[in-house]
Design a protein around this motif. Structure first.
Motif, PDB file in Angstrom:
ATOM      1  N   THR A 130       1.014  -1.168   0.041  1.00 37.54           N
ATOM      2  CA  THR A 130       0.118  -0.100   0.015  1.00 37.54           C
ATOM      3  C   THR A 130       1.017   1.218   0.053  1.00 37.54           C
ATOM      4  OG1 THR A 130      -1.934   1.079   1.032  1.00 37.54           O
ATOM      5  CG2 THR A 130      -0.370  -0.069   2.453  1.00 37.54           C
ATOM      6  N   GLY A 131       0.224   2.159   0.408  1.00 37.92           N
ATOM      7  CA  GLY A 131       1.320   3.608   0.497  1.00 37.92           C
ATOM      8  C   GLY A 131       0.595   4.814   0.612  1.00 37.92           C
ATOM      9  N   VAL A 132       0.945   6.064   0.352  1.00 35.16           N
ATOM     10  CA  VAL A 132       0.314   7.354   0.541  1.00 35.16           C
ATOM     11  C   VAL A 132       0.502   7.917  -0.832  1.00 35.16           C
ATOM     12  CG1 VAL A 132       0.578   9.435   1.570  1.00 35.16           C
ATOM     13  CG2 VAL A 132       0.994   7.232   2.896  1.00 35.16           C
ATOM     14  N   ALA A 133      -0.710   8.752  -1.065  1.00 33.92           N
ATOM     15  CA  ALA A 133      -0.652   9.467  -2.338  1.00 33.92           C
ATOM     16  C   ALA A 133      -1.034  10.734  -2.088  1.00 33.92           C
ATOM     17  CB  ALA A 133      -1.684   9.042  -3.327  1.00 33.92           C
ATOM     18  N   ILE A 134      -0.428  11.590  -2.691  1.00 36.35           N
ATOM     19  CA  ILE A 134      -0.910  13.269  -2.322  1.00 36.35           C
ATOM     20  C   ILE A 134      -1.619  13.722  -3.757  1.00 36.35           C
ATOM     21  CG2 ILE A 134      -0.065  15.638  -2.141  1.00 36.35           C
ATOM     22  CD1 ILE A 134       0.889  13.931  -0.007  1.00 36.35           C
ATOM     23  N   LEU A 163       0.231  -0.538  10.271  1.00 37.81           N
ATOM     24  CA  LEU A 163       0.203   0.367   9.032  1.00 37.81           C
ATOM     25  C   LEU A 163      -0.163   1.667   9.211  1.00 37.81           C
ATOM     26  CD1 LEU A 163       1.037  -0.466   6.312  1.00 37.81           C
ATOM     27  CD2 LEU A 163      -1.455  -1.149   5.896  1.00 37.81           C
ATOM     28  N   HIS A 164      -1.161   2.144  10.152  1.00 42.37           N
ATOM     29  CA  HIS A 164      -1.553   3.508  10.299  1.00 42.37           C
ATOM     30  C   HIS A 164      -0.614   4.088  10.729  1.00 42.37           C
ATOM     31  CE1 HIS A 164      -3.128   6.345  13.220  1.00 42.37           C
ATOM     32  NE2 HIS A 164      -3.996   6.561  12.400  1.00 42.37           N
ATOM     33  N   ASP A 165       0.356   3.648  11.677  1.00 48.05           N
ATOM     34  CA  ASP A 165       1.505   4.631  12.364  1.00 48.05           C
ATOM     35  C   ASP A 165       2.427   4.734  11.184  1.00 48.05           C
ATOM     36  OD1 ASP A 165       0.041   4.597  14.586  1.00 48.05           O
ATOM     37  OD2 ASP A 165       1.215   3.237  15.506  1.00 48.05           O
ATOM     38  N   ARG A 166       2.776   3.600  10.361  1.00 46.11           N
ATOM     39  CA  ARG A 166       3.784   3.998   9.359  1.00 46.11           C
ATOM     40  C   ARG A 166       3.422   4.872   8.417  1.00 46.11           C
ATOM     41  NH1 ARG A 166       4.640  -1.029   8.454  1.00 46.11           N
ATOM     42  NH2 ARG A 166       4.314  -1.493   6.184  1.00 46.11           N
ATOM     43  N   LEU A 167       2.070   4.898   7.896  1.00 45.45           N
ATOM     44  CA  LEU A 167       1.530   5.351   6.571  1.00 45.45           C
ATOM     45  C   LEU A 167       1.273   6.955   7.332  1.00 45.45           C
ATOM     46  CD1 LEU A 167      -1.095   3.239   4.952  1.00 45.45           C
ATOM     47  CD2 LEU A 167       1.167   3.768   4.185  1.00 45.45           C
TER      48      LEU A 167
END
Length: 297
Positions: A130-134, A163-167
């Motif tokens: 998964t990951g993070v998108a702007i 995962l919440h904390d890392r993301l």
């Protein structure tokens, strides 16, 4: 830059802190204080607390639909607004007010897992990463073009909490780098692969031991810590918070050894659980005060 920050839960706090260290945060928008705790007293959000600690002005409108609220927002003359799990739909006049628009930090690799619960759904579906998108925000639900993204694998025993904390930290670093490089080209989201992360329903939390162990494992890890997947043990509702795949077979729900439970296919070892009114505990500690029946419901 002049930045408006909009967020509410713990997940949003690292991004606020990262932005405030580099830019002028002209206002922080957060959900109004909600009744919480035993006394049901209004409690400010995590972002509200963090903003006050940073000496930033906080606004907590119930909604942003009135002309007055929208005029107040526009009057801040922001270069950009950053939105992270704010909890309100932004009307078009709000999206259009900042010079560079509104950017959203979204905890998935868009277009996969648009919507309310992307971290839970990624774990529950067994996604490998998964990951993070702007994303540049527009009127549609998480449909806007993407300015930047970063990826991370999902470990075999990771929970939504992990995962919440890392993301959250990844999102803070990504938005800091993105703001430093604005304006940036935006890439439209692919038309294929769109999925929606529906809000978690508590009805999804009860464990059905006739399902395959792999599915139950993802259910347990994906719903940890809230609402928490649960089963009945001698009539007591016990939340199962961490698990791992195990060897063994038996009738669904049969206790094989320790806290290893047979499933419809395969078996599952519970490594952390929580009894009613108690704190979360390792399975070994739980078993010192709880004798498991031969079969769980």
């Amino acid at each position: 830059m002049r930045v408006i920050f909009m967020g509410t839960p713990d997940f949003s706090v690292p991004a606020l802190q990262a932005i405030a260290a580099r830019h002028e945060v002209v206002a922080v928008y957060s959900q109004p204080p909600r009744a919480a705790g035993r006394g049901q007293k209004p409690r400010p959000s995590a972002v509200h607390h963090a903003a006050k600690a940073l000496g930033l002005p906080v606004r907590t409108p119930e909604r942003l639909k009135s002309p007055e609220d929208q005029a107040d927002f526009a009057a801040l003359r922001a270069d950009v607004a950053v939105v992270v799990a704010y909890g309100l739909i932004l009307p078009q006049p709000v999206l259009d007010a900042p010079r560079l628009g509104c950017l959203n930090i979204h905890a998935s690799l868009l277009p996969r897992w648009r919507g309310a619960a992307p971290i839970h759904r990624a774990v529950m579906s067994g996604d490998a990463e998964t990951g993070v998108a702007i994303m540049q925000m527009e009127a549609g639900l998480d449909t806007g073009p993407v300015l930047a993204e970063t990826r991370t694998p999902i470990g075999a025993t990771e929970t939504t909490t992990d995962l919440h904390d890392r993301l959250s930290q990844m999102g803070a670093a990504l938005i800091a780098g993105t703001l430093a490089r604005l304006p940036l080209p935006a890439t439209p989201q692919a038309a294929e692969g769109v999925t929606y992360a529906a809000k978690i329903d508590k009805a999804e939390a009860r464990i059905d031991w006739t399902r395959p162990a792999a599915q139950i494992d993802r259910q347990i890890r994906g719903l940890s810590p809230f609402p928490g997947a649960w089963c009945l043990i001698d009539g007591e509702r016990v939340k199962l918070l961490r698990s791992e795949m195990a060897t063994g077979a038996g009738a669904p729900g049969q206790v094989l050894e320790g806290f290893t439970i047979a499933c419809g296919q395969g078996a599952l070892r519970i490594t952390e659980a929580q009894r009613q009114g108690k704190r979360p505990m390792p399975a070994s500690e739980i078993l010192r005060g709880l004798t498991l029946p031969t079969r769980l419901d």
